[in-house]
Design a protein around this motif. Structure first.
Motif, PDB file in Angstrom:
ATOM      1  N   PHE A 174      21.475  69.160  27.192  1.00 31.53           N
ATOM      2  CA  PHE A 174      21.652  70.404  27.939  1.00 31.53           C
ATOM      3  C   PHE A 174      20.326  70.854  28.560  1.00 31.53           C
ATOM      4  CE2 PHE A 174      25.450  72.061  25.190  1.00 31.53           C
ATOM      5  CZ  PHE A 174      26.138  70.913  25.483  1.00 31.53           C
ATOM      6  N   SER A 175      20.389  71.349  29.785  1.00 30.83           N
ATOM      7  CA  SER A 175      19.220  71.926  30.454  1.00 30.83           C
ATOM      8  C   SER A 175      19.654  73.230  31.095  1.00 30.83           C
ATOM      9  CB  SER A 175      18.697  70.991  31.551  1.00 30.83           C
ATOM     10  OG  SER A 175      18.365  69.732  31.037  1.00 30.83           O
ATOM     11  N   SER A 176      18.710  74.158  31.197  1.00 28.48           N
ATOM     12  CA  SER A 176      19.021  75.424  31.864  1.00 28.48           C
ATOM     13  C   SER A 176      17.900  75.755  32.827  1.00 28.48           C
ATOM     14  CB  SER A 176      19.215  76.551  30.846  1.00 28.48           C
ATOM     15  OG  SER A 176      18.074  76.679  30.044  1.00 28.48           O
ATOM     16  N   PHE A 177      18.291  76.249  33.997  1.00 30.39           N
ATOM     17  CA  PHE A 177      17.351  76.561  35.064  1.00 30.39           C
ATOM     18  C   PHE A 177      17.452  78.030  35.420  1.00 30.39           C
ATOM     19  CE2 PHE A 177      14.883  75.981  38.845  1.00 30.39           C
ATOM     20  CZ  PHE A 177      15.442  76.827  39.789  1.00 30.39           C
ATOM     21  N   LEU A 178      16.316  78.622  35.788  1.00 30.74           N
ATOM     22  CA  LEU A 178      16.293  80.025  36.185  1.00 30.74           C
ATOM     23  C   LEU A 178      15.442  80.226  37.443  1.00 30.74           C
ATOM     24  CD1 LEU A 178      16.834  83.090  35.593  1.00 30.74           C
ATOM     25  CD2 LEU A 178      14.688  83.066  34.306  1.00 30.74           C
ATOM     26  N   SER A 179      15.958  81.031  38.370  1.00 26.97           N
ATOM     27  CA  SER A 179      15.192  81.524  39.502  1.00 26.97           C
ATOM     28  C   SER A 179      15.367  83.039  39.519  1.00 26.97           C
ATOM     29  CB  SER A 179      15.698  80.929  40.820  1.00 26.97           C
ATOM     30  OG  SER A 179      15.099  81.606  41.923  1.00 26.97           O
ATOM     31  N   ARG A 180      14.339  83.750  39.107  1.00 23.76           N
ATOM     32  CA  ARG A 180      14.444  85.208  39.034  1.00 23.76           C
ATOM     33  C   ARG A 180      14.542  85.838  40.419  1.00 23.76           C
ATOM     34  NH1 ARG A 180       9.303  86.366  35.539  1.00 23.76           N
ATOM     35  NH2 ARG A 180       8.672  84.560  36.754  1.00 23.76           N
ATOM     36  N   SER A 181      13.824  85.279  41.389  1.00 23.58           N
ATOM     37  CA  SER A 181      13.842  85.851  42.740  1.00 23.58           C
ATOM     38  C   SER A 181      15.232  85.748  43.365  1.00 23.58           C
ATOM     39  CB  SER A 181      12.811  85.158  43.630  1.00 23.58           C
ATOM     40  OG  SER A 181      13.116  83.770  43.775  1.00 23.58           O
ATOM     41  N   LYS A 182      15.986  84.724  42.988  1.00 20.01           N
ATOM     42  CA  LYS A 182      17.332  84.532  43.532  1.00 20.01           C
ATOM     43  C   LYS A 182      18.412  85.097  42.616  1.00 20.01           C
ATOM     44  CE  LYS A 182      16.135  80.379  46.172  1.00 20.01           C
ATOM     45  NZ  LYS A 182      16.399  78.939  46.404  1.00 20.01           N
ATOM     46  N   GLY A 183      18.044  85.560  41.431  1.00 17.60           N
ATOM     47  CA  GLY A 183      19.054  86.042  40.498  1.00 17.60           C
ATOM     48  C   GLY A 183      20.046  84.954  40.156  1.00 17.60           C
ATOM     49  N   TYR A 184      19.522  83.776  39.833  1.00 21.25           N
ATOM     50  CA  TYR A 184      20.376  82.593  39.717  1.00 21.25           C
ATOM     51  C   TYR A 184      19.935  81.719  38.557  1.00 21.25           C
ATOM     52  CZ  TYR A 184      21.844  77.815  40.985  1.00 21.25           C
ATOM     53  OH  TYR A 184      22.341  76.551  40.964  1.00 21.25           O
ATOM     54  N   SER A 185      20.936  81.180  37.879  1.00 19.97           N
ATOM     55  CA  SER A 185      20.679  80.231  36.800  1.00 19.97           C
ATOM     56  C   SER A 185      21.769  79.179  36.817  1.00 19.97           C
ATOM     57  CB  SER A 185      20.682  80.957  35.455  1.00 19.97           C
ATOM     58  OG  SER A 185      20.622  80.037  34.365  1.00 19.97           O
ATOM     59  N   TYR A 186      21.474  78.035  36.250  1.00 15.46           N
ATOM     60  CA  TYR A 186      22.530  77.064  36.002  1.00 15.46           C
ATOM     61  C   TYR A 186      22.318  76.391  34.665  1.00 15.46           C
ATOM     62  CZ  TYR A 186      19.420  73.256  37.720  1.00 15.46           C
ATOM     63  OH  TYR A 186      18.394  72.370  37.920  1.00 15.46           O
ATOM     64  N   LEU A 187      23.419  75.949  34.096  1.00 16.77           N
ATOM     65  CA  LEU A 187      23.419  75.151  32.872  1.00 16.77           C
ATOM     66  C   LEU A 187      23.882  73.755  33.258  1.00 16.77           C
ATOM     67  CD1 LEU A 187      23.186  75.136  29.710  1.00 16.77           C
ATOM     68  CD2 LEU A 187      25.653  75.573  29.684  1.00 16.77           C
ATOM     69  N   LEU A 188      23.088  72.776  32.915  1.00 25.80           N
ATOM     70  CA  LEU A 188      23.398  71.380  33.246  1.00 25.80           C
ATOM     71  C   LEU A 188      23.738  70.629  31.965  1.00 25.80           C
ATOM     72  CD1 LEU A 188      23.270  69.534  35.839  1.00 25.80           C
ATOM     73  CD2 LEU A 188      21.067  68.735  34.954  1.00 25.80           C
ATOM     74  N   LEU A 189      24.891  70.033  31.948  1.00 28.37           N
ATOM     75  CA  LEU A 189      25.316  69.251  30.788  1.00 28.37           C
ATOM     76  C   LEU A 189      25.432  67.780  31.200  1.00 28.37           C
ATOM     77  CD1 LEU A 189      26.808  72.197  30.706  1.00 28.37           C
ATOM     78  CD2 LEU A 189      27.976  71.226  28.754  1.00 28.37           C
ATOM     79  N   LYS A 190      24.714  66.916  30.485  1.00 30.85           N
ATOM     80  CA  LYS A 190      24.719  65.489  30.800  1.00 30.85           C
ATOM     81  C   LYS A 190      25.518  64.724  29.758  1.00 30.85           C
ATOM     82  CE  LYS A 190      19.963  65.858  32.546  1.00 30.85           C
ATOM     83  NZ  LYS A 190      18.566  65.399  32.352  1.00 30.85           N
ATOM     84  N   GLU A 191      25.903  63.532  30.130  1.00 30.86           N
ATOM     85  CA  GLU A 191      26.611  62.618  29.205  1.00 30.86           C
ATOM     86  C   GLU A 191      27.714  63.382  28.460  1.00 30.86           C
ATOM     87  OE1 GLU A 191      22.305  60.507  28.346  1.00 30.86           O
ATOM     88  OE2 GLU A 191      23.652  60.890  26.670  1.00 30.86           O
ATOM     89  N   LEU A 192      28.573  63.987  29.219  1.00 35.05           N
ATOM     90  CA  LEU A 192      29.606  64.852  28.660  1.00 35.05           C
ATOM     91  C   LEU A 192      30.434  64.155  27.588  1.00 35.05           C
ATOM     92  CD1 LEU A 192      30.841  66.672  31.868  1.00 35.05           C
ATOM     93  CD2 LEU A 192      29.663  67.704  29.914  1.00 35.05           C
ATOM     94  N   GLN A 193      30.713  64.923  26.527  1.00 37.43           N
ATOM     95  CA  GLN A 193      31.554  64.443  25.444  1.00 37.43           C
ATOM     96  C   GLN A 193      32.764  65.364  25.339  1.00 37.43           C
ATOM     97  OE1 GLN A 193      29.052  64.275  21.936  1.00 37.43           O
ATOM     98  NE2 GLN A 193      27.458  63.120  22.993  1.00 37.43           N
ATOM     99  N   MET A 194      33.818  64.848  24.752  1.00 36.43           N
ATOM    100  CA  MET A 194      35.050  65.652  24.649  1.00 36.43           C
ATOM    101  C   MET A 194      34.784  66.955  23.904  1.00 36.43           C
ATOM    102  SD  MET A 194      37.136  63.931  26.399  1.00 36.43           S
ATOM    103  CE  MET A 194      38.627  64.852  26.072  1.00 36.43           C
ATOM    104  N   LYS A 195      33.873  66.925  22.937  1.00 32.85           N
ATOM    105  CA  LYS A 195      33.585  68.125  22.152  1.00 32.85           C
ATOM    106  C   LYS A 195      32.881  69.206  22.979  1.00 32.85           C
ATOM    107  CE  LYS A 195      29.069  66.596  20.426  1.00 32.85           C
ATOM    108  NZ  LYS A 195      28.237  66.342  19.217  1.00 32.85           N
ATOM    109  N   ASP A 196      32.437  68.850  24.188  1.00 34.53           N
ATOM    110  CA  ASP A 196      31.803  69.844  25.062  1.00 34.53           C
ATOM    111  C   ASP A 196      32.842  70.751  25.737  1.00 34.53           C
ATOM    112  OD1 ASP A 196      29.409  67.351  26.164  1.00 34.53           O
ATOM    113  OD2 ASP A 196      29.283  68.775  24.482  1.00 34.53           O
ATOM    114  N   SER A 197      34.099  70.430  25.568  1.00 31.64           N
ATOM    115  CA  SER A 197      35.160  71.301  26.111  1.00 31.64           C
ATOM    116  C   SER A 197      35.084  72.645  25.398  1.00 31.64           C
ATOM    117  CB  SER A 197      36.542  70.670  25.879  1.00 31.64           C
ATOM    118  OG  SER A 197      36.711  69.503  26.646  1.00 31.64           O
TER     119      SER A 197
END
Lengths: 109, 116
Positions: free
Chosen positions: A60-83
């Motif tokens: 898991f990775s998370s990104f933040l841009s305060r000036s844009k009021g924006y974030s994202y969560l990135l999930l790699k190598e997805l597993q069924m338990k990530d549902s």
């Protein structure tokens, strides 16, 4: 007013990568949190960003841009338990957590 | 570290009775505790914020006489749902802030309340 916007639902394939976006408008800012919540359970902490940039923690990775009021969560190598539902929350100037409605992530084989 | 427990994990009661839910921080002192309610397929809704030794601050639309909050110590907060009705059936979750992180909230496992 204060609001957090994130997609209601997303679908991805096992083994793939998915990015869940979150935009926010709050009175003050003391950090942004991502939580994972499985049905019928309480949220569990995933990540915390207070400075701009990318925070990586395993798959898991998370990104933040305060000036844009924006974030994202990135999930790699997805597993069924990530549902699960993924909740974006912002700590405002009063250290209250303002919650998004959550993004339901469906993983397909 | 930073474990929060809730008791009971689920409760079923008759309409008109009162139900008490306990929230404890097990290995840290919680300066602030929060109570949330979550209806099926909806996000968390903050009900109230409580600091040890002072009155809770309730969110707009939450009846303070119906949802009594007592934060008697730095490790215990209780939520009492008085004269519960079927519409109070929900998932109640507490969280605590304190310890080494003054920003992060640590969540309890939640209490499922069903009022018949």
């Amino acid at each position: 007013g204060q609001n957090i916007d994130q997609p209601t639902e997303m679908t991805a394939t096992e083994g793939a990568i998915v990015q869940i976006n979150c935009t926010y408008q709050t009175s003050g800012f003391n950090g942004l949190f991502w939580y994972q919540q499985h049905a019928g359970e309480a949220p569990t902490f995933l990540s915390y960003n207070v400075l701009d940039g990318l925070e990586e923690k395993g798959r898991f990775s998370s990104f933040l841009s305060r000036s844009k009021g924006y974030s994202y969560l990135l999930l790699k190598e997805l597993q069924m338990k990530d549902s699960a539902s993924y909740l974006c929350a912002v700590s405002n100037g009063n250290y209250q957590l303002i919650w998004g409605a959550g993004t339901k992530l469906i993983i397909k084989p | 570290g930073a474990v929060v427990s809730q008791h009971p994990s689920w409760v079923i009661c008759k309409s008109g009775t009162s139900v008490k839910i306990e929230c404890r921080s097990l290995d840290f002192q919680a300066t602030t505790m929060f109570w949330y309610r979550q209806f099926p397929k909806q996000s968390l809704m903050l009900m109230a914020t409580s600091n040890e030794g002072s009155k809770a601050t309730y969110e707009q639309g939450v009846e303070k006489d119906k949802f009594l909050i007592n934060h008697a110590s730095l490790t215990l907060s209780t939520l009492t749902v008085t004269s519960a009705h079927p519409e109070d059936s929900s998932f109640y979750i507490c969280s605590a802030r304190g310890g080494t992180s003054d920003n992060e909230q640590f969540f309890g496992p939640g209490t499922r309340l069903t009022v018949l």
